[in-house]
Structure formats: structure tokens, C-alpha cells
Scaffold this motif. Structure first.
Motif, short mmCIF file in Angstrom:
data_model
loop_
_atom_site.label_atom_id
_atom_site.label_comp_id
_atom_site.label_asym_id
_atom_site.label_seq_id
_atom_site.Cartn_x
_atom_site.Cartn_y
_atom_site.Cartn_z
N THR A 1 0.81 -1.22 0.00
CA THR A 1 0.00 0.00 0.00
C THR A 1 0.84 1.26 0.00
OG1 THR A 1 -1.70 -1.21 1.22
CG2 THR A 1 -1.89 1.19 1.20
N PHE A 2 1.89 1.29 0.83
CA PHE A 2 2.66 2.53 1.02
C PHE A 2 4.11 2.44 0.53
CE2 PHE A 2 -0.70 2.54 4.26
CZ PHE A 2 -1.35 3.70 3.89
N GLY A 3 4.58 1.23 0.26
CA GLY A 3 5.95 1.07 -0.25
C GLY A 3 7.02 1.01 0.80
N SER A 4 6.86 1.79 1.87
CA SER A 4 7.88 1.87 2.92
C SER A 4 7.29 2.58 4.14
CB SER A 4 9.08 2.68 2.41
OG SER A 4 8.67 4.02 2.17
N LYS A 5 8.06 2.59 5.21
CA LYS A 5 7.63 3.33 6.39
C LYS A 5 7.54 4.82 6.04
CE LYS A 5 8.65 4.52 11.16
NZ LYS A 5 9.57 4.38 12.30
N GLU A 6 8.49 5.33 5.27
CA GLU A 6 8.45 6.74 4.87
C GLU A 6 7.16 7.05 4.10
OE1 GLU A 6 11.76 9.76 3.46
OE2 GLU A 6 11.21 8.38 1.83
N GLY A 7 6.75 6.14 3.24
CA GLY A 7 5.50 6.33 2.51
C GLY A 7 4.30 6.37 3.44
N LEU A 8 4.32 5.52 4.47
CA LEU A 8 3.24 5.52 5.47
C LEU A 8 3.24 6.82 6.26
CD1 LEU A 8 0.94 4.18 7.05
CD2 LEU A 8 2.70 3.09 8.49
N VAL A 9 4.42 7.29 6.66
CA VAL A 9 4.50 8.55 7.41
C VAL A 9 3.98 9.70 6.55
CG1 VAL A 9 6.04 10.23 8.52
CG2 VAL A 9 6.39 7.77 8.89
N SER B 1 14.32 14.29 3.05
CA SER B 1 13.33 13.22 3.05
C SER B 1 11.98 13.66 2.49
CB SER B 1 13.13 12.69 4.47
OG SER B 1 12.38 13.61 5.23
N ALA B 2 11.23 12.68 2.03
CA ALA B 2 9.86 12.95 1.56
C ALA B 2 8.99 13.43 2.71
CB ALA B 2 9.27 11.68 0.93
#
Length: 185
Positions: A42-50, A111-112
Motif C-alpha cells: 500500500t505505502f511502499g515503505s515506512k516513509e510512505g506511510l509517514v 526526506s519525503a
């Protein structure tokens, strides 16, 4: 609820209360009751979730401010109304400061997550700039930066001092600032 919704709900609760770096991805997955693959699919990574968590927070703030501003007729009243909307957040017993400040303080400069927080801050500054220009102030961008400092400071004071009246204090300072700001000729 979908896996995405459960992950965002868990992230919102855990990241906001404990911090994005303190909370590991396994805790979010366990709290959400989903498989690890759901997060990565769904988000690709923890960074994507954040980033998704912050985008969701941004949407809530934007909706609260927009809803609050409909109660005011003039751009000046709307500028001050932004602080009323901020005060609504401060009265929430779960208020734990600005999610964007907290998350960006814990991440790398490039960072994103930092870019997502900057998008929120740009929106706040642009809102103040548009309203200040509609009022006819001579330097709406400068005034917007000053108003944003009051906005940010109120958030920090509300969290650090556990004082929801910080929004009222900032609103009063904003009114004084507006009274002193020169109008365009």
C-alpha cells in the motif's frame, strides 16, 4: 475498514503520540492487525506511510480551517479565524503539538517526510498571504510570515505549556499586528 485505513489509523495514533522514529513498523502493523505485505503493497515503505499519515493530518487541518472561515465575512476576520481553528485543536485532550513539526524534526533534510511537512507549511503561509492581500495590506507576504510565526508559536506553547489559551493569545497578537501593518496605497 480496509488494510489501508487500518494502517493509517494505527499510524495516526502511534506516530502522533510517540513519534515517527520511536514507533517501529512492526508496532504499526500489529496495532493495525494487518500483514506486513499490506503495508509495503500500500505505502511502499515506512516513509510512505509517514507521508500518508501527514497528508491525512493536513487534510483534517485544511477542512477544520476552511469550515471555521465560513463563519467570517471579511478577510481580516478570516485571518483571525485561522487562530480560532487552531484553538479547536488545542482543546482536544489528545493534542500533542504540531504533527508536521514533530515528524520533520525526526527526519533527514532531504526526506519525503520533510517535503510533506513543507507542503503543509506552504499552505498555511499561502492562506495568510491571500487573506492579507485581500485586506489590502502593502506587504502581504511579509505579513503572512509574521502571522505564521504566531501560528507556529501558539502550537508550541499549547503543547509545551499545556495551555489551550495560546490560540487566543496568538489571535490577540495577530489583531495587533494587523492594526499596525501598512495598507497599500
Amino acid at each position: 475498514m480496509s488494510a489501508r485505513e487500518r494502517l493509517l489509523e494505527a499510524a495516526d495514533e502511534l506516530f502522533y503520540q510517540q513519534g515517527v522514529q520511536t514507533v517501529g513498523i512492526d508496532r504499526v502493523i500489529e496495532h493495525a492487525g494487518v500483514a506486513k505485505a499490506s503495508l509495503y503493497n500500500t505505502f511502499g515503505s515506512k516513509e510512505g506511510l509517514v507521508c500518508a499519515y501527514l497528508d491525512q493530518r493536513f487534510e483534517r487541518v485544511r477542512n477544520r480551517v476552511t469550515r471555521t472561515l465560513t463563519r467570517f465575512r471579511t478577510p481580516r476576520e478570516q485571518i483571525l479565524g485561522v487562530f480560532d481553528a487552531l484553538g479547536e485543536a488545542f482543546t482536544d485532550p489528545e493534542y500533542n503539538g504540531c504533527a508536521f513539526v514533530r515528524a520533520s524534526a525526526e527526519t533527514a533534510e532531504d526526506s519525503a517526510i520533510r517535503r510533506t511537512a513543507e507542503n503543509y507549511r506552504s499552505w498555511v503561509r499561502e492562506l495568510f498571504t491571500e487573506l492579507a492581500a485581500a485586506c489590502g495590506y502593502a506587504e502581504p507576504e511579509e505579513l503572512a510570515r509574521q502571522l505564521q510565526l504566531l501560528y507556529d508559536g501558539a502550537g508550541q506553547a499549547a503543547r509545551m505549556d499545556r495551555d489551550p489559551s495560546a490560540a487566543t493569545t496568538a489571535r490577540g497578537a495577530a489583531a495587533s499586528l494587523l492594526d499596525a501593518a501598512p495598507l497599500a496605497r
